[in-house]
Design a protein around this motif. Structure first.
Motif, mmCIF file in Angstrom:
data_model
loop_
_atom_site.group_PDB
_atom_site.id
_atom_site.type_symbol
_atom_site.label_atom_id
_atom_site.label_comp_id
_atom_site.label_asym_id
_atom_site.label_seq_id
_atom_site.Cartn_x
_atom_site.Cartn_y
_atom_site.Cartn_z
ATOM 1 N N ASP A 144 1.267 -0.348 33.819
ATOM 2 C CA ASP A 144 1.277 -0.631 32.382
ATOM 3 C C ASP A 144 0.487 -1.910 32.130
ATOM 4 N N MET A 145 0.315 -2.279 30.884
ATOM 5 C CA MET A 145 -0.538 -3.407 30.531
ATOM 6 C C MET A 145 -0.051 -4.704 31.177
ATOM 7 N N ARG A 146 1.264 -4.918 31.159
ATOM 8 C CA ARG A 146 1.803 -6.151 31.749
ATOM 9 C C ARG A 146 1.512 -6.206 33.242
ATOM 10 N N GLN A 147 1.692 -5.092 33.942
ATOM 11 C CA GLN A 147 1.432 -5.064 35.375
ATOM 12 C C GLN A 147 -0.046 -5.287 35.685
ATOM 13 N N ARG A 161 0.006 4.377 38.433
ATOM 14 C CA ARG A 161 -0.405 3.918 37.106
ATOM 15 C C ARG A 161 0.330 2.619 36.750
#
Length: 316
Positions: free
Chosen positions: A261-264, A259
């Motif tokens: 996160d948004m930054r990744q 999963r």
């Protein structure tokens, strides 16, 4: 069967022949560790056949770079092309030290369908297409355009074949038979070209993305992701027609092994877009990271682009 078990069976029973689709090579790269490779002896394999899906040059080369540690000989590789409507192979390649790959000018190929060969010093974007070898005995293969005209070498079009082992028709389906089998020639629905007498398969005719007058092979887009992102478990590229722009948008969806996160996700998207543009001279219109299992597959685990496009149109 998971990839490790597949190779453990080969090792245990000293099998000398095996077959994998391109997705099998991808899974083996992802899920067989170097530590597990140290316990395998694959020197018994004299033939490792790629079949069932177009072979990715980068994937195959990375596979052998890794699995040579287990004694697998690169000379064992061969690539085959066939269809259910033909009771034997249509063509098969054989390797003598190097994977048989044709490097072609990507921009010229997408603009005009001309597969012009280029060398390692070519400054533009290049595609690597794995040879499917010469037609086997008893099979004749030609490339045709939309009007049914035979095309010369290094011009892409539909692969059309005939021979004694080509089927006589679909059971209780005369209309489909008439569409597929014309004057004894099987219209495969696959796009490819011939160079040096060898057959190169590009993609399914119905899967090609046509954007701004260019024909884009989904497998080329997907191959870039598989080559640079080991975390990508599965991806699918396809076209979605957009009335506003009057052509297809190039869409890519990817299943990730972890999963993000948004930054990744933003970082991954930027890198993917940059790699696709630099490698193929095309821009992705839409990119999505989806949950594992989201991409629609057949019972044999092959991607079904039609089902994936329909799902994408419903959910995004």
């Amino acid at each position: 069967m998971n990839p490790l078990s597949f190779f453990q069976v080969i090792d245990r029973f000293r099998a000398d022949k095996a077959t994998l689709p391109n997705s099998g090579f991808v899974h083996a790269l992802k899920y067989v560790s170097d530590r597990e490779l140290e316990k395998l002896d694959l020197s018994c394999l004299i033939s490792l056949l790629s079949a069932g899906e177009p072979a990715g040059a980068e994937v195959i080369n990375r596979f052998f770079d890794k699995f040579e540690k287990a004694g697998l000989d690169r000379n064992a590789f061969s690539n085959a092309y066939g269809q259910a409507e033909v009771t034997a192979l249509i063509s098969q390649s054989f390797t003598s030290g190097e994977i048989p790959v044709d490097r072609i000018d990507a921009e010229l190929f997408y603009q005009s369908g001309i597969a012009r060969g280029v060398d390692a010093g070519f400054p533009g974007s290049a595609l690597s297409v794995v040879s499917c070898g010469r037609p086997v005995w008893g099979i004749e293969a030609v490339i045709e355009d939309e009007e049914g005209n035979s095309l010369p070498e290094r011009r892409s079009g539909e692969v059309v074949v005939r021979g004694d082992v080509v089927f006589e028709g679909y059971h209780l389906a005369p209309e489909l038979t008439a569409e597929t089998l014309r004057n004894g020639w099987l219209h495969t629905g696959d796009v490819g070209y011939i160079a040096g007498g060898e057959l190169y398969i590009c993609d399914r005719k119905k899967d090609l993305i046509i954007t701004g007058g260019k024909n884009v092979r989904p497998g080329d887009v997907e191959g870039i992701v598989y080559a640079d992102f080991p975390e990508c478990a599965l991806c699918a590229a396809f076209g979605v027609y957009d009335d506003e722009i009057g052509t297809e948008k190039v869409v890519l969806v990817c299943e990730w092994t972890r999963r993000l996160d948004m930054r990744q996700q933003v970082e991954v998207e930027k890198k993917v877009r940059k790699l696709v543009y630099s490698g193929l001279s095309i821009s992705l219109d839409e990119f999505q990271i989806v949950d594992p299992g989201w991409i629609v597959r057949t019972p044999t685990k092959k991607i079904t682009r039609k089902g994936t496009v329909e799902k994408y149109s419903r959910e995004f």
